[in-house]
Design an enzyme around this catalytic site. Structure first.
Site, mmCIF file in Angstrom:
data_model
loop_
_atom_site.group_PDB
_atom_site.id
_atom_site.type_symbol
_atom_site.label_atom_id
_atom_site.label_comp_id
_atom_site.label_asym_id
_atom_site.label_seq_id
_atom_site.Cartn_x
_atom_site.Cartn_y
_atom_site.Cartn_z
ATOM 1 C CB CYS A 270 -1.106 0.052 0.934
ATOM 2 S SG CYS A 270 -1.084 -1.351 2.140
ATOM 3 N NE ARG A 299 1.936 -9.630 4.958
ATOM 4 C CZ ARG A 299 0.625 -9.387 4.839
ATOM 5 N NH1 ARG A 299 -0.183 -10.244 5.370
ATOM 6 N NH2 ARG A 299 0.099 -8.554 3.960
ATOM 7 C CD GLN A 317 -0.555 -8.927 -0.326
ATOM 8 O OE1 GLN A 317 0.019 -7.894 -0.302
ATOM 9 N NE2 GLN A 317 -1.694 -9.227 0.805
ATOM 10 C CG ASP A 319 -2.119 -5.649 -2.725
ATOM 11 O OD1 ASP A 319 -3.098 -5.407 -2.310
ATOM 12 O OD2 ASP A 319 -1.322 -5.053 -1.894
ATOM 13 C CG HIS A 321 -3.829 -0.359 -2.565
ATOM 14 N ND1 HIS A 321 -2.611 -1.248 -2.920
ATOM 15 C CD2 HIS A 321 -4.064 -0.739 -1.381
ATOM 16 C CE1 HIS A 321 -2.295 -1.820 -1.883
ATOM 17 N NE2 HIS A 321 -3.016 -1.764 -0.975
ATOM 18 C CE LYS A 401 -11.269 -8.796 8.158
ATOM 19 N NZ LYS A 401 -10.187 -9.767 8.253
ATOM 20 C CG HIS A 447 -6.260 -2.320 1.447
ATOM 21 N ND1 HIS A 447 -4.782 -1.972 1.692
ATOM 22 C CD2 HIS A 447 -6.849 -1.297 2.380
ATOM 23 C CE1 HIS A 447 -4.648 -0.991 2.208
ATOM 24 N NE2 HIS A 447 -5.844 -0.602 3.085
#
Length: 576
Positions: A270, A299, A317, A319, A321, A401, A447
């Site tokens: 992000c 992580r 990911q 991913d 945004h 979410k 997200h």
RNA sequence: GCCGGUGUAGCUCAGUGGUAGAGCAGCUGAUUUGUAAUCAGCAGGUCGUGGGUUCAAAUCCCUCCGCCGGCUCCA
């Protein structure tokens, strides 16, 4: 047999197990013993440490208790009485449970000398449990809290009939055979090694082929849906993680020093995407902006939680945004959700479990925005005719979410896509856009992932298909098996034609018998094995054997090419 | 991270204090083979790591690491 009946059976099984353990060992303090999907467990606190051999002993004792056919008797006593009873018996965990119970009266069940506090209901007597098996041992914290003592948990399963028990045990074996870690090695897809480091997957050529197919699909579909692709660095200065708040909340990141400056390896994409947004002034006319990245993040997961590709320390990911106006939230979420379901369906996942998590006690952002975002998520789910459960108060502090879990061929659930509204980061990064009123306003950030993590999704995919991938996903679609060396030339002609048509093929050149080549191709779960010998070479045809065993002779190469291309284009999951 | 189990050849596993084994895979040779394993020979291991006990340790004890089953957490 309906679910409640099975539940009662298993609950009584748990009590029988607890009685057996109590009789076999000294100073046993009982935790809780609920039923779970397919079985039951009970938590015990005792000095003796269970070994796998003890399970047999306990099972034996359980059989004795069952043989005696002891009646289970329900009694209702006051909370105070119960407290006295269990205090006297030294059942400290039961007393602890009683502290949290508000009802003035609780029920207890007796079977012989054994007493347990329990809401019930139960079978009438122990003799009605017939088909059970204790499965494994585990440690579990009392009430699931790691500050509490750790108890020993025994898992078991129980069924109404012998057939059902056997079916279940067979299913466990089937699950073991489909284990993606095992198939990952057998199919030469990926590996993990102590030398590389725990939780870090290395992709082999076939695994990389599979991954690229997935990634190419994702890129193409994102392009179609108006996403712009971005790329961000793997390491970023600690200061940006302070701005995002990950630093202060001690998010499990890896930090290190470069020339006196602290850097962190990104656990999320992000901040970089926000940086792209902020690289120029944004007008309301250009929103929504959708930035997509196959972003590899790291992580620091605790060592005990790692599990094959499903729980790793480094993963990618899919991913994105989305930065939008508040009144665009609904359309964006709707589109993202449709996208996610389309993708899952394409990969053969037809059933889902969807969870909507709403505002927790501690949150950032305005009441009005939360309301609006939560409604948007709900509407998107309802417009997609998705049935879902609400998990009240379980949202993250920064926004509501949707989590989608996928159900695989064996009915197991896997964490897949998530869609999260975020009111926090636009604030923290002071993101703005210029509105029609020429004033600065705050954009909303969403997200979202489509598959979640590519690693985890691949793990789920491998298990879903048990390694027998549909044509479009199979790393090797065709193995050509020449009968003798003199057929190698013809085999090569076929290989070249297949390759020219973007079909992934190999020749098994080994000087092996046809049965051996067929067997190997079968074990590798190759969709088509093409056998070529004198007859084929002469007639310029092929003998095609499908993975499920059927054999076609005299097939023309052109037909085979068309058949494969058709399956690939339609992403068909029909077995060959 | 915590509880328990476990670690022997690339893989699956046998070996409970006294000279490290098997099958498959690999290599070499023979076989030129028609729909789930052709035959033979050879090679391959400081028994996860470090320490200890012992005349002697894969085997007993301790440390650390990995893996497996859970707890907790998450994509």
């Amino acid at each position: 047999m309906d679910k409640d009946e099975l539940d009662i059976l298993r609950h009584t099984s748990a009590h029988i197990m607890a009685q057996a353990v109590t009789e076999l060992y000294k100073d046993v303090r009982l935790g809780i013993g609920p039923t779970i999907e397919d079985g039951f467990y009970y938590d015990f606190d005792l000095d003796h440490t269970f070994t796998p051999d003890d399970l047999e002993k306990i099972e034996q004792k359980m059989r004795e208790i069952i043989k005696k056919d002891i009646p289970l008797v329900r009694e209702e006593i006051s909370r105070e009485e119960a407290k006295k009873l269990f205090e006297k018996a030294g059942a400290t965990y039961k007393v602890d449970l009683l502290q949290k119970i508000e009802e003035p009266v609780v029920s207890i069940y007796r079977q012989g000398d054994f007493v347990d506090m329990c809401r019930g209901p139960h079978l009438k007597s122990t003799g009605r449990v017939k088909h059970f098996k204790l499965l494994n041992l585990a440690g579990a914290y009392w009430r699931g809290d790691e500050n509490n003592p750790m108890l020993q948990r025994i898992y078991g399963t129980a069924w109404k009939t012998k057939g059902e028990l056997d079916d279940y045990l067979n299913k466990l074996e089937e699950i073991a055979k489909r284990d993606h870690r095992r198939l990952g090695r057998e199919l030469d897809l990926f590996s993990m090694s102590e030398d590389i480091g725990p939780g870090l997957a290395v992709y082999h050529p076939y695994g990389t082929t599979l991954r690229f197919i997935i990634e190419d699909f994702l890129k193409e579909e994102h392009k179609k849906r108006g996403y712009q692709f971005v790329i961000s660095p793997h390491i970023m200065k600690a200061s940006i993680w302070k701005t995002s708040g990950h630093y202060q909340m001690q998010y499990p990141m890896y930090f290190f020093d470069i020339e006196g400056q602290e850097y962190g390896i990104k656990p999320m994409n992000c901040p970089a995407h926000i940086h792209v947004y902020k690289s120029q002034p944004r007008s309301y006319r250009t929103l929504p902006l959708r930035f997509f990245e196959l972003g590899t993040v790291y992580r620091h997961e605790r060592s005990g939680v790692l599990h094959g590709l499903l729980r790793v320390r480094g993963f990618t990911q899919d991913d994105a945004h989305i930065f939008c106006l508040p009144d665009q939230i609904e359309q964006e979420i709707l589109a993202a959700l449709e996208f996610a379901f389309f993708a899952l369906k394409t990969f053969g996942f037809e059933e889902y479990h969807v969870m909507l998590s709403t505002k927790p006690d501690k949150y950032v952002g305005t009441e009005e925005n939360w309301e609006r975002a939560t409604e948007a998520l709900k509407t998107a789910l309802e417009d997609n005719k998705v049935s879902y459960e609400v998990d009240p108060g379980e949202g993250v502090f920064y926004g509501p979410k949707i989590d989608v879990k996928l159900k695989d061929a064996l009915g197991r659930l896997w964490q897949g896509p998530t869609i999260q509204v975020d009111f926090n980061l636009p604030e923290r990064f002071d993101m703005v856009f210029y509105g029609a009123d020429n004033a600065q306003h705050r954009p909303v950030m969403i997200h979202r992932t489509v598959l979640g993590s590519v690693e985890r999704f691949m793990g789920a995919l491998i298990e879903h298909y048990g390694g027998a991938f549909p044509m479009w996903l199979a790393p090797v679609q065709v193995v050509i098996a020449p009968i003798a060396d003199r057929h190698l030339g013809y085999a090569t002609e076929i290989l070249n034609e297949l390759t020219a048509n973007d079909i992934r093929a190999e020749i098994d050149e080994r000087r092996e018998t046809i049965p051996a080549k067929i067997r190997d191709a079968q074990m590798r779960k190759i969709p088509f094995t093409v056998v070529v010998g004198d007859k084929e070479e002469e007639a310029k045809t092929l003998a095609v054997r499908g993975r499920s065993g059927q054999d076609r002779r005299g097939v023309r190469l052109k037909e085979l090419v068309l058949e494969i291309k058709e399956k690939v284009e339609t992403k068909s999951s029909d077995e060959v």
